[in-house]
Design an enzyme around this catalytic site. Structure first.
Site, short mmCIF file in Angstrom:
data_model
loop_
_atom_site.label_atom_id
_atom_site.label_comp_id
_atom_site.label_asym_id
_atom_site.label_seq_id
_atom_site.Cartn_x
_atom_site.Cartn_y
_atom_site.Cartn_z
CG HIS A 52 -2.16 -13.17 9.02
ND1 HIS A 52 -1.92 -13.01 10.36
CD2 HIS A 52 -1.14 -13.92 8.54
CE1 HIS A 52 -0.80 -13.63 10.68
NE2 HIS A 52 -0.31 -14.20 9.61
NE ARG A 70 5.54 -5.77 9.17
CZ ARG A 70 6.52 -4.97 8.76
NH1 ARG A 70 6.68 -4.74 7.48
NH2 ARG A 70 7.32 -4.40 9.63
N PRO A 87 0.79 -1.22 0.00
CG PRO A 87 -0.41 -1.35 1.96
CD PRO A 87 0.84 -1.79 1.34
CD GLU A 88 5.17 3.82 -1.85
OE1 GLU A 88 4.84 4.98 -2.20
OE2 GLU A 88 6.32 3.50 -1.59
#
Length: 270
Positions: free
Chosen positions: A91, A110, A2-3
DNA sequence: CGCTGACCCTGACGGC
DNA sequence: TGCCGTCAGGGTCAGC
């Protein structure tokens, strides 16, 4: 992942499937994200109609009459549309189920991302002090020049500061500085107006191109597991430390600035 | 106020 | 094969 281009690609990918849809159910399997997912979020979002899907910086905003869901993907987050019958994997922390059997599924190994709730008209602290959008006319070389006077930090850290301009992540900061011919470790306050003009143009260019590329992965948001890497081959410096500069052949240097890897060409960048 | 570094967390990868 | 250190596209925050 994710930019800003990935976030915008995500927005465009999910918007048509969410717009005017009724949220039937929200399932939070893991609430321990960057900030805890608020307990009330499930109740507040359930039954609401998604009236708009917007982006501010790297935040996605799902607007409803009762308030807005604010999502950040962090380093490793993704939102995918899946069939509601598909069992969640490791996740897969949050599901938003719509009438009609479509599920918007949040996956984030994360857990640096967040799911927060904004009351209508709420001016959230995380959004309050953000700089302009890089692709808007509010962002230009003049802004960079003005805001950098007297500052000694590295220009790369400066343009990655969300209070200056939002959405310039590590990949594109490296790329834009290369295109502008500016060494990433130069003091921000010692760069001329003309060079900032060039830098601002290249930030816009690189982000615009990346968003256009992101468009090619839109189909991956419905059903697939779209793994990026599609633009990796056209990166000029990011991830290429030790390899030859594509312009002049010099070995690209790599060093850390503000805890982030920075790659540049000592010949092309000054 | 400006700047640096620690920190949040999991997973992938290279060296031994 | 496993263990260990390092690194990863995000951002906030404490402390100097």
């Amino acid at each position: 992942m994710p930019e800003l281009p990935e976030v915008e690609t995500t927005r465009r990918g999910v918007e048509p499937h969410c717009l005017n849809q009724v949220v039937r159910r929200v399932i939070v399997r893991e609430a321990r994200l960057r900030w805890p997912v608020p307990d009330q979020l499930v109740a507040l979002l359930s039954g609401q109609v998604i009236e708009a899907v917007q982006r501010r910086a790297k935040y996605l905003l799902f607007r409803t009459a009762a308030g807005s869901l604010m999502v950040h993907l962090g380093m490793s987050g993704s939102l995918r549309l899946v069939d509601a019958t598909k069992p969640p994997g490791r996740h897969d922390h949050i599901d938003i189920l719509f009438d009609g059997g479509v599920c918007l599924r949040y996956h984030d190994p994360r857990r640096f991302g967040c799911f927060l709730w904004l009351a209508p008209g709420d001016d959230h602290p995380l959004l309050r002090n953000l700089g302009p959008e890089p692709l808007s006319s509010d962002f230009d070389g003049q802004l960079l020049y003005r805001r950098s006077r007297g500052r000694k930090l590295a220009v790369k850290s400066f343009i990655m500061d969300g209070k200056v301009v939002v959405g310039v992540g590590n990949i594109y900061a490296n790329e834009a500085l290369f295109l502008a011919g500016i060494r990433p470790d130069r003091a921000a306050g010692r760069i001329s107006s003309a060079r900032y003009q060039h830098l601002a143009e290249n930030v816009k260019l690189v982000l615009t191109n990346a968003i256009a590329q992101g468009g090619t992965t839109l189909r991956d948001f419905v059903g697939g597991d779209g793994k990026p890497g599609y633009f990796a081959q056209q990166l000029l410096v990011y991830g290429r430390g030790g390899q030859p500069c594509k312009t002049c052949g010099s070995v690209l240097q790599e060093r850390r600035l503000g805890q982030r890897s920075s790659v540049y060409c000592v010949t092309c960048q000054h």
